[in-house]
Scaffold this motif. Structure first.
Motif, PDB file in Angstrom:
ATOM      1  N   SER A 199       0.537  -4.627   1.214  1.00 17.74           N
ATOM      2  CA  SER A 199      -0.295  -4.686   2.416  1.00 17.74           C
ATOM      3  C   SER A 199      -1.746  -4.916   2.037  1.00 17.74           C
ATOM      4  CB  SER A 199      -0.188  -3.379   3.210  1.00 17.74           C
ATOM      5  OG  SER A 199       1.098  -3.219   3.728  1.00 17.74           O
ATOM      6  N   ALA A 200      -2.188  -4.239   0.977  1.00 18.26           N
ATOM      7  CA  ALA A 200      -3.577  -4.382   0.542  1.00 18.26           C
ATOM      8  C   ALA A 200      -3.856  -5.797   0.067  1.00 18.26           C
ATOM      9  CB  ALA A 200      -3.870  -3.362  -0.565  1.00 18.26           C
ATOM     10  N   ILE A 201      -2.874  -6.410  -0.594  1.00 19.35           N
ATOM     11  CA  ILE A 201      -3.076  -7.801  -1.027  1.00 19.35           C
ATOM     12  C   ILE A 201      -3.208  -8.704   0.203  1.00 19.35           C
ATOM     13  CG2 ILE A 201      -1.966  -9.777  -2.150  1.00 19.35           C
ATOM     14  CD1 ILE A 201      -0.717  -7.749  -4.131  1.00 19.35           C
ATOM     15  N   GLY A 202      -2.283  -8.503   1.182  1.00 22.98           N
ATOM     16  CA  GLY A 202      -2.346  -9.317   2.400  1.00 22.98           C
ATOM     17  C   GLY A 202      -3.613  -9.060   3.175  1.00 22.98           C
ATOM     18  N   ASN A 203      -4.184  -7.913   2.984  1.00 23.80           N
ATOM     19  CA  ASN A 203      -5.320  -7.430   3.753  1.00 23.80           C
ATOM     20  C   ASN A 203      -6.637  -7.591   3.007  1.00 23.80           C
ATOM     21  OD1 ASN A 203      -5.927  -6.365   6.187  1.00 23.80           O
ATOM     22  ND2 ASN A 203      -5.004  -4.362   5.794  1.00 23.80           N
ATOM     23  N   LYS A 204      -6.615  -8.393   1.980  1.00 26.93           N
ATOM     24  CA  LYS A 204      -7.809  -8.672   1.150  1.00 26.93           C
ATOM     25  C   LYS A 204      -8.414  -7.391   0.564  1.00 26.93           C
ATOM     26  CE  LYS A 204     -11.916 -11.402   0.721  1.00 26.93           C
ATOM     27  NZ  LYS A 204     -13.257 -11.476   1.265  1.00 26.93           N
ATOM     28  N   GLU A 240       3.163  -2.008   9.102  1.00 24.11           N
ATOM     29  CA  GLU A 240       2.165  -2.899   9.692  1.00 24.11           C
ATOM     30  C   GLU A 240       1.070  -3.146   8.657  1.00 24.11           C
ATOM     31  OE1 GLU A 240       0.757  -1.176  13.319  1.00 24.11           O
ATOM     32  OE2 GLU A 240       2.755  -1.142  14.211  1.00 24.11           O
ATOM     33  N   THR A 241       0.905  -4.390   8.263  1.00 17.13           N
ATOM     34  CA  THR A 241       0.014  -4.725   7.160  1.00 17.13           C
ATOM     35  C   THR A 241      -1.414  -4.240   7.406  1.00 17.13           C
ATOM     36  OG1 THR A 241       1.318  -6.721   6.911  1.00 17.13           O
ATOM     37  CG2 THR A 241      -0.721  -6.613   5.651  1.00 17.13           C
ATOM     38  N   LYS A 242      -1.879  -4.339   8.654  1.00 16.07           N
ATOM     39  CA  LYS A 242      -3.302  -4.067   8.900  1.00 16.07           C
ATOM     40  C   LYS A 242      -3.582  -2.641   9.332  1.00 16.07           C
ATOM     41  CE  LYS A 242      -4.761  -8.730   9.535  1.00 16.07           C
ATOM     42  NZ  LYS A 242      -4.375  -9.815  10.446  1.00 16.07           N
TER      43      LYS A 242
END
Lengths: 386, 681
Positions: free
Chosen positions: B476-481, B285-287
């Motif tokens: 995930s961190a990239i997607g999550n800014k 889960e990305t977030k």
């Protein structure tokens, strides 16, 4: 004449002894029913059979002419000695000791009967050797009875059956002291007793700086014998090993409390924590289930039996009868004392049965034979006055 | 007969008879006083001892907790296993007759037989009354045979014992772990001096995975009951055969259930869709960092490992060149290849050495000093900006960026994303991977750090090594800014009746500062890889949601240590295929990383697995929201794009910079059509 003699002899039966005997045996059978509860074989029924066999033997012994008995003392003694010697060659070995003859389905323990032969022989000696002018026995005159006792005692000791040998030694000692030894004998015996205590103290109790410790007899004892003495003097040592039985037995007795756990309710008994619980340790079953008060009751029964036997001795018309009665009483006393003393940790553990309580034909028959002798002595007085 | 003259008078004996009587009475009094001392004075003491004697504490095993997935589906529970026990004390002629008979029926080999013999022989004293496990999980037939011969097998007991059952077999083996018998050392350490030791000889304890990490929670607390035992330690029964009990008992407290964040349905799809012989798939889960599916292949069967594995089989597993015991998702590291380029790009953007619009001309390579670093496209990409460089995976762009930066800003950025350190997943062993910087090279490389190393690192080769799990965290961190989250797989602990006892929440490790523009650029670049003509993963474009991702094809270092058979040689020299992605791109929910070990190329051999996982994820999400009666808000579809036939294959990179003489593997041509799940536009 004949009829009245019969009637009179019946009136001279040692009722107290007989009553105490029957009651004790009854208690014994009742207790045995619990000690041998399932899954054990129910031993109480065979014990009843043994009681009747013993009673029959006792009846025969009681009605034998006392003079014949006196004359038979030497042959009986010798036959028993022969049996003990034969045991060395034909005996059945059980639990490390050669104590049994196996005769078909029967297992006979000659030592149990040797005691009786020894008592008769001692009584005969003191009857024959009586000198009214010289009533006290010095060392020289005590040598023959000592030899009479030492030979069978020695034979029993090498079986090895330390318990019975000790009992025979104590019984002999009681009879000898009863026979009125001189003051010198008293003094020497006293010194010897003190020396024995001293050796025990030196070998087991005293803390010694030197290693190995200096011992007088300890190093000559076998390991298991040594362990028993150690366990006796220090009950908390080696509880899982050599002292296990002594401890479990004390637990059984102690946990009986005042009123006991109830018949068939003893946990030490039911769960077989006790060794030989039908025979040598039968008292711990009784104590655990019946409690202190009934234990005292049992001791009172024994006391009545003993005092009754001494009453028989006191009324005996001759020394043979008196010595037989005292000897039988001493035998029963020392067996009771040694057995209960051992079960309660007062004495080291040695194999000895509790009269009328322990399971076993030889023991039962030998005790009842003793009782028969008491009856015989008791009746003799009447006949001899006729 | 009687001659009066010889008759002796016994009257003189009377006083001494009284003396003897007194002596007897005193003797009996001594006995009764001693009895009083034992039975009345010390009654309490002896009574306590007799109670101790007759009761034996018997352990009531606490049922071990279940392991479930997020929806409650049982992944691990217990099933009855037929076990054979030997109690040495009751086993007569054990070595001579009983063990050979057992060995015959159970078909033990010599080794097994010797082991049991030694076990029985080693028992001494009270231990001899403790049943020892001789064999576990025997077959029904063997059980029946032994039962029929039980009279020939004194001291042997057959008992059904609960055994762990891993329902999905090898699936999730590394995560769930397995169990086996506790060792003497562990016993000493774990029991300490506890009055009621939690573990006993022969107990099973969790090895690896959740079974190990959550051993304490899963195990529960054993209860105790007092059984009446006889002097031999045998449990007594009443006439009906019921075990006699006494005194107080303590009920066992069952272990807690461990609920994983996994979705068994998504897991099954990931397993199905992953084509590789070896590798890993991670859906996270990305977030939040909670793992929805995790594949590590090849795997072992925890059912086999729990109890019945023979040393021989264990040896086979350990010597298998594919190393099934290794948790590839976290305990093995690989060159990230081009998936690393995002780190280089962000480092360069933040250093200001490149801007979103600055362009680099690619003529098929980059010259540094006297050496030339080749781009995977020998004809060159022409002028590329940052987004295009990511989309077509132009090596030259990143060579140049790293030439300007040096290795350290790249390493700093990589470390900020969690590279070079374990992710603290917690349930399985992990390796930290390698995020080289100049200090690292000064230490381990002969000759120290040179600029070429930065160039290799920039494209995910050289010494940089990552685990699939680290890459999942990174994407995930990239997607999550920039929000770096700790990956987690245990969502909550629940009581045996299903009540939540403890719920775990997302754990933020650190936040990498980035501007909206920088973030936008990274996302756009990743979207273009999948969704715009020329991207290396356009084959998995979906028309229902936007996948953002990056392919990678990592050159494999030569495996010098292991001597391999010829037919294996080819396999072990093939490249690793990577795909790292998240969706929906504008508001990411799920990050999927696929590593196909020696699988070939990222776009063709890794990306389709990720596409299948995304498809299943959104399908399940839709189905679940309908089932729950919730409103279904479909994800935003990607921007419509016109795909033209590509003039040139937009292949992808795998340039081992240091080994310039080795030709880069050809990238498969990415088909410029949108055959994404969900149909064409």
């Amino acid at each position: 004449m004949e009829l009245s003699a019969e009637r009179r002899s019946v009136s001279q039966m040692p009722w107290l002894v007989l009553l105490a005997t029957v009651l004790t045996a009854a208690v014994g059978i009742y207790n045995l029913a619990s000690a041998s509860r399932p899954p054990s074989a129910p031993m109480w029924s065979s014990q009843i059979a043994y009681f009747f066999v013993g009673a029959a033997v006792a009846a025969v012994v009681a009605w034998v002419d006392p003079k014949l008995l006196e004359r038979l003392a030497i042959p009986i003694y010798l036959v028993n000695l022969g049996a003990l010697v034969a045991l060395k060659f034909f005996g059945h070995k059980a639990k490390g000791a050669e104590s049994w003859f196996v005769l078909g389905p029967l297992r006979v323990q000659p030592a149990e009967f040797m005691k009786i032969g020894m008592l008769l022989m001692l009584a005969k000696y003191f009857q024959d050797d009586f000198r009214p002018q010289q009533p006290a026995y010095g060392f020289l005159r005590l040598i023959p009875p000592a030899v009479i006792a030492l030979i069978p005692t020695g034979l029993v000791l090498v079986q090895p059956d330390l318990g019975t040998a000790l009992m025979m030694a104590f019984t002999t000692m009681t009879v000898l002291l009863f026979a009125r030894p001189t003051v010198a004998v008293w003094i020497v015996l006293g010194v010897l007793a003190l020396a024995g205590v001293g050796v025990l103290w030196n070998d087991y109790v005293r803390t010694q700086a030197t290693e190995p410790r200096f011992t007088v007899i300890r190093h000559k004892l076998k390991k298991h014998q040594d362990a028993r003495i150690t366990g006796w003097l220090d009950p908390t040592s080696d509880l899982k090993g050599s002292n296990y039985h002594a401890m479990q037995s004390k637990i059984a007795v102690g946990s009986g409390g005042v009123n006991g756990k109830g018949w068939m309710e003893g946990t030490q008994t039911g769960l077989r924590y006790l060794p030989e619980q039908h025979t040598d340790f039968i008292f711990s079953v009784f104590a655990e289930e019946q409690g202190y008060l009934k234990c005292v009751g049992l001791l009172v029964l024994y006391a009545l039996l003993l005092l009754g036997a001494l009453g028989v001795a006191a009324t005996a018309k001759d020394r043979f009868g008196a010595f037989v009665a005292v000897g039988v009483a001493a035998m029963i006393f020392w067996q009771v004392f040694e057995n209960i003393g051992m079960v309660t940790g007062l004495l080291p553990i040695t194999g000895i049965t509790l009269p009328l309580m322990s399971y076993g034909g030889s023991s039962m028959v030998s005790v009842l034979t003793g009782i028969g002798l008491l009856v015989n002595v008791s009746l003799k007085r009447q006949r001899s006055t006729l | 007969m009687i001659k009066l003259g010889q008759k002796s008078d016994a009257k003189d004996l009377r006083p001494r008879i009284i003396g003897v009587g007194v002596f007897f009475v005193v003797g009996l009094l001594v006995l009764s006083i001693n009895l009083y001392r034992l039975m009345v004075v010390r009654y309490e003491e002896f009574n306590a001892l007799s109670v101790d004697n007759q009761f034996k504490d018997v352990r009531l095993r606490a049922p071990r907790g279940l392991i479930r997935d997020r929806r409650g589906e049982v992944l691990v529970d217990a099933r009855p296993s037929l076990d054979v026990f030997i109690t040495p004390a009751f086993c007569q002629k054990c070595a001579a007759e009983v063990i050979p008979r057992l060995a015959e029926v159970l078909q033990w080999d010599e080794e097994q037989r010797a082991r049991v013999e030694a076990l029985v022989k080693a028992a001494h004293g009270p231990q001899r009354y403790q049943p020892l496990i001789a064999s576990v999980d025997i077959s029904r037939e063997a059980f029946d045979q032994l039962l029929a011969r039980q009279f020939l097998l004194p001291g042997v007991d057959l008992e059904p014992v609960p055994h762990r059952s891993y329902r999905a077999g090898p699936t999730l083996a590394h995560i769930l772990g397995y169990m086996n018998e506790i060792t003497q050392d562990e016993l000493t350490r774990l029991n300490g001096s506890a009055e009621r030791p939690p573990y006993a000889l022969g107990d099973y304890i969790g090895r690896r995975g959740v079974e190990r990490s959550f051993e304490h929670e899963l195990r529960g607390t054993d209860g105790w009951v007092k059984h009446v035992v006889n002097a031999r330690g045998e449990v007594m029964r009443d006439a009906r055969g019921n075990v006699l009990r006494g005194g107080q008992s303590v009920s066992p407290a069952p272990g807690r259930n461990v609920v994983l964040s996994l979705d068994a349905r998504l897991q099954a799809e990931a397993e199905r869709a992953f084509p590789g012989t070896a590798g890993a798939v991670i859906a996270i889960e990305t977030k939040t960092g909670f793992i929805r599916a995790i594949v590590s292949r090849p795997a072992f069967d925890p059912n086999e490992m729990t109890g019945r594995v023979s040393p021989k089989r264990l040896g086979q597993l350990n010597q298998d060149p594919l190393q099934p015991m290794v948790f590839r998702a976290g305990a093995e590291h690989y060159h990230p290849g081009s998936t690393f380029k995002l780190v280089t790009l962000l480092a360069a953007l933040q250093a200001g050495t490149v801007t979103p619009s600055s362009q680099v001309g690619c003529n098929g390579g980059y010259t540094l000093g006297s050496r030339r670093w080749r781009c995977h496209n020998e004809r060159g990409h022409g002028l590329v900006d940052a987004k295009r460089a990511v989309q077509v995976s132009c090596d030259t762009y990143f060579y140049r960026a790293s030439d300007q930066l040096g290795i350290d800003p790249i390493a700093t950025m990589g470390k900020a994303f969690g590279l070079g350190a374990i992710t603290n997943l917690g349930v399985a062993a992990e390796v930290p991977g390698v995020m080289p910087d100049s200090a690292y090279h000064h230490k381990v490389t002969p000759g120290g750090y040179t600029k070429g190393m930065a160039l290799n690192t920039a494209i995910g080769q050289g010494d940089v090594n990552v685990t699939p799990l680290q890459l999942a965290v990174l994407y995930s961190a990239i997607g999550n800014k920039g929000r770096v989250l700790q990956p987690q797989i245990v969502q909550r602990l629940e009581s045996p009746d299903g009540k939540t006892l403890e719920a775990f929440s997302a754990k933020l490790v650190r936040e990498i500062p980035m501007t909206d523009d920088q973030h936008r650029l990274l996302i756009d670049a990743l979207i273009s890889v999948v969704n715009e003509p020329g991207g290396t993963a356009t084959r998995i474009r979906s028309n229902e949601y936007t996948i953002a991702g990056k392919t990678g094809t990592a050159q494999v270092a030569r495996l010098g240590q292991v001597r391999l058979k010829k037919e294996q040689m080819d396999y072990f020299e093939r490249d690793h295929a990577w795909f790292a992605s998240f969706a929906p791109a504008e508001d990411p929910e799920l990050t999927v990383v696929v590593l196909n070990e020696h699988g070939g190329h990222g776009g063709s051999d890794a990306a389709p697995t990720a596409a299948a996982v995304f498809a299943k994820y959104f399908e399940l999400k839709k189905a679940d929201s309908f089932a729950l009666g919730e409103e279904w808000i479909p994800p935003r579809p990607p921007k419509p794009v016109l795909f033209a036939k590509p003039a040139a294959a937009p292949p992808e990179v795998s340039e081992p910079g240091l080994a310039g003489d080795v030709p880069p593997p050809p990238e498969t041509t990415v088909q410029a059509s949108p055959p994404a799940p969900g149909g064409g536009q």
